[in-house]
Design a protein around this motif. Structure first.
Motif, short mmCIF file in Angstrom:
data_model
loop_
_atom_site.label_atom_id
_atom_site.label_comp_id
_atom_site.label_asym_id
_atom_site.label_seq_id
_atom_site.Cartn_x
_atom_site.Cartn_y
_atom_site.Cartn_z
N GLY A 68 0.81 -1.22 0.00
CA GLY A 68 0.00 0.00 0.00
C GLY A 68 0.84 1.26 0.00
O GLY A 68 1.98 1.27 -0.46
N GLU A 69 0.26 2.34 0.54
CA GLU A 69 0.91 3.65 0.53
C GLU A 69 2.28 3.59 1.22
O GLU A 69 2.39 3.04 2.32
CB GLU A 69 0.05 4.65 1.32
CG GLU A 69 -1.24 5.05 0.63
CD GLU A 69 -0.97 5.72 -0.71
OE1 GLU A 69 -0.15 6.68 -0.72
OE2 GLU A 69 -1.53 5.27 -1.72
N PRO A 70 3.30 4.17 0.59
CA PRO A 70 4.61 4.21 1.27
C PRO A 70 4.47 4.90 2.63
O PRO A 70 3.77 5.89 2.77
CB PRO A 70 5.48 5.06 0.32
CG PRO A 70 4.78 5.03 -1.00
CD PRO A 70 3.33 4.81 -0.74
N GLY A 71 5.11 4.36 3.61
CA GLY A 71 5.08 4.97 4.96
C GLY A 71 3.82 4.68 5.74
O GLY A 71 3.63 5.21 6.84
N SER A 72 2.94 3.83 5.20
CA SER A 72 1.67 3.58 5.89
C SER A 72 1.78 2.48 6.95
O SER A 72 0.82 2.19 7.64
CB SER A 72 0.57 3.22 4.88
OG SER A 72 0.90 2.00 4.23
N LYS A 73 2.95 1.87 7.06
CA LYS A 73 3.06 0.69 7.94
C LYS A 73 4.00 0.92 9.11
O LYS A 73 5.04 1.58 8.97
CB LYS A 73 3.70 -0.48 7.17
CG LYS A 73 2.96 -0.97 6.01
CD LYS A 73 1.77 -1.80 6.39
CE LYS A 73 1.03 -2.19 5.15
NZ LYS A 73 -0.13 -1.55 4.76
N LYS A 74 3.64 0.29 10.20
CA LYS A 74 4.61 0.14 11.30
C LYS A 74 4.82 -1.35 11.49
O LYS A 74 3.85 -2.10 11.63
CB LYS A 74 4.04 0.71 12.58
CG LYS A 74 4.09 2.22 12.66
CD LYS A 74 3.60 2.65 14.03
CE LYS A 74 3.53 4.16 14.10
NZ LYS A 74 2.60 4.57 15.15
#
Ligand SMILES: Cc1ncc(C[n+]2csc(CCOP(=O)(O)OP(=O)(O)O)c2C)c(N)n1
Ligand SMILES: [Mg+2]
Length: 580
Positions: free
Chosen positions: A305-311
């Motif tokens: 998905g969106e870059p930076g959307s995950k931890k």
């Protein structure tokens, strides 16, 4: 061995009992609980195998060392103790090496023990029988590599190999035993004293309390949490803790291929049927014994998905695994059993359920995908496609959940993984991290030998070809293995043609409509040729009921498969627009 209670050192030299390298190797292995050796005999280890058998060990002789090595590796995975593969020098050693490297890549504990030629001659490169500097060749392909030169060091050498294989992140270990070592003699009592029983070979590694709190805080703050279970989680044999943790958290989980069944695929929290949705839309992902390697698109890119959307929160025994592909906001380093137990203990009694809109969205997507899948499974097409054949096998595993499913191929692998639900831990054994072909028969033999459970090996016709001669091994030891060859006449498909118009077959095509079942019949097993799901179902049930070695040649529509199964995008594409 010396008589009990007598001190042989006080006796005159000619009366002392002696032992030799052969016996010390066997005694060292037995002392450490090794019951089975997988290998191929020959100089200089033929007598080692014989004497091991005489000493009550199970020695399973294969037709090719790669299959023996794969058997040892998967025995290691199933038991959390190193599986042992025994080979001859240079060529036998090299044949076993692929399995050793594969074991290391997959974090399976195994020890490849190879006999080797005379050091003095090998090191001067004077052309000894099967001359090779095996230790140097093995070293970059395994966790550790050792050589024993003196009989008195066999105990410590075996102990080091065992500890290296199972402690921390498990992997393959090479143990080089030069021919001369086996015939060395020493005082039996001193020999017995030189053996080492490894105490606590894989000690618990307790995670730091702060890392556990950090991980729980990140997970608690999630709006769209996801748990990914890897084969490390299956290996850990912390099944109850993992299940309790997943259920207490209420978080949807996604099993990697060999973690299927850790919780049943039919569990309400399973997100297996909504894989692409949960990878794309989740905001916090807890990885338990799963690495962010190619199988998870390295934790980045479109899949996620969106870059930076995950931890990412990650539990792994290997500290270096953290931040290997993307930053990990909450690393938890320790053994999986200890880490998951620590998470459970610190969750408190009021752990909030994940937001219902997230759970509902996943359930909706699951229902949609399961609906689509059942339509495909019910088609009953003729000739059989992969789905109609797999539908039959899916029912069989549902009815026999303690059977072990071995699986390899391209379409045969990718589609079986999606279609066949697993219900119990460590029941699905497959190509693992490398997607290597040829593990099937070695895994099937070891699964049967180690567990005594029936084995169903679902093999692409190409995959089977890498290890098919072990059908003789299966018959020789009378193992309850049912091999189903998905015969689509080739690699991915059987319909390709030679683009040059020449008379050679296409590079991916095999002899049409081959009768693989006859290989099994040649050795006294049961062969069957089936063309419909009903015939397939009957033949497999019969095999599983009887426990007799069986090979079912299942004719699959040669046009049904797709290039490289699910991973076609990994094929390099040239920007050139030229003809092939
Ligand atoms: C050791 C090794 N050699 C080659 C490959 C490349 N490869 C990937 S899948 C495959 C065979 C696929 O054909 P098959 O087993 O018949 O499965 P199908 O797609 O036809 O069901 C091969 C040769 C590999 N993965 N491993
Ligand atoms: Mg095929």
């Amino acid at each position: 061995m010396s008589a009990a209670g007598e001190n042989s050192a006080t006796k005159p030299a000619e009366e002392r009992e002696l032992t030799d390298g052969f016996h010390l190797v066997i005694d060292a292995l037995k002392l450490n609980g090794v019951e089975t050796i997988y290998g191929v005999p020959g100089i200089p280890i033929t007598d080692l195998g014989r004497k091991a058998q005489a000493a009550g060990m199970r020695v399973i002789s294969f037709r090719h060392e790669q299959n023996a090595g794969n058997a040892a590796a998967i025995a290691g995975f199933l038991n959390r103790r190193p599986g042992i593969c025994l080979t001859v020098s240079a060529p036998g050693f090299l044949n076993g090496l692929t399995a050793l490297a594969n074991a290391t890549t997959n974090c399976f504990p195994m020890i490849l023990i190879s006999g080797s030629s005379e050091r003095e001659v090998v090191d001067l490169q004077q052309g000894d029988y099967e001359e090779m500097d095996q230790l140097s060749v093995a070293r970059p392909l395994c966790k550790a590599a050792f050589r024993v030169l003196h009989a008195a060091d066999i105990g410590i050498g075996v102990a080091r190999a065992i500890r290296a294989a199972v402690s921390g992140r498990p992997g393959g270990v090479y143990l080089d035993l030069p021919a001369k070592l086996f015939s060395q003699v020493m005082d039996a009592e001193a020999g017995a004293r030189s053996l080492v029983k490894v105490v606590d070979p894989a000690p618990a590694q307790i995670p730091a309390a702060a890392s556990v709190r950090r991980a729980l805080n990140v997970l608690k703050g999630a709006k769209r949490p996801l748990i990914i279970l890897g084969k490390g989680a299956a290996y850990a044999q912390a099944d109850d803790q993992i299940r309790n943790f997943v259920e207490k958290s209420g978080v949807p989980f996604l099993p990697m291929s060999m973690a299927k069944g850790l919780l049943p695929d039919t569990h309400p929290q399973s997100a297996g049927a909504a894989r692409s949705t949960v990878l794309k839309d989740s905001d916090v992902v807890l990885l338990i014994g799963a690495r962010l390697n190619w199988l998870l698109s390295h934790g980045k890119g479109k899949t996620w998905g969106e870059p930076g959307s995950k931890k990412f929160v990650q539990i792994d025994i290997e500290p270096k695994e953290m931040d290997s592909n993307v930053g990990i906001v909450a690393p938890v380093v320790g053994d999986i059993g200890s880490c998951v137990s620590a998470l459970l203990e610190n969750m408190g009694s009021d752990w909030p359920a994940p937001p219902s809109d997230w759970v509902n969205a996943i359930n909706a997507r699951k229902e949609e995908n399961i609906g689509k899948m059942s339509a495909r499974l019910m088609k009953n097409s003729s000739p059989m496609d992969f789905h109609s054949a797999l539908a039959a096998l899916r029912t069989i595993i549902r009815e026999r959940p303690d059977a072990i499913l071995v699986n390899e191929g391209a379409n045969t692998l990718d589609l079986a993984r999606g279609v066949i639900d697993m219900y119990q831990p460590r029941k699905r054994l497959d190509v693992g991290t490398w997607g290597v072909m040829g593990i099937g028969m070695g895994f099937a033999v070891a699964a049967a030998v180690e567990t005594g459970k029936p084995v169903l090996a679902v093999e692409g016709d190409s995959a089977f070809g890498f290890c098919g001669m072990e059908v003789e091994t299966i018959c020789r030891y009378g193992l309850p293995v049912c091999v189903v060859v998905f015969n689509n006449n080739g690699i991915y498909r059987g319909t390709d043609v030679n683009p040059s118009g020449g008379s050679d077959p296409a590079t991916t095509a095999f002899v049409k409509d081959a009768h693989y079942e006859k290989i099994m019949e040649a050795f006294g097993g049961v062969g069957a040729h089936v063309t419909t799901p009903d015939e397939l179902s009957r033949a497999v049930n019969k095999a599983m009921d009887s426990g007799r070695p069986t090979l079912i040649n299942a004719a699959i529509d040669p046009a049904a498969g797709s290039e490289s199964g699910n991973i076609s995008k990994l094929n390099p594409q040239s920007a050139l627009k030229k003809k092939q």
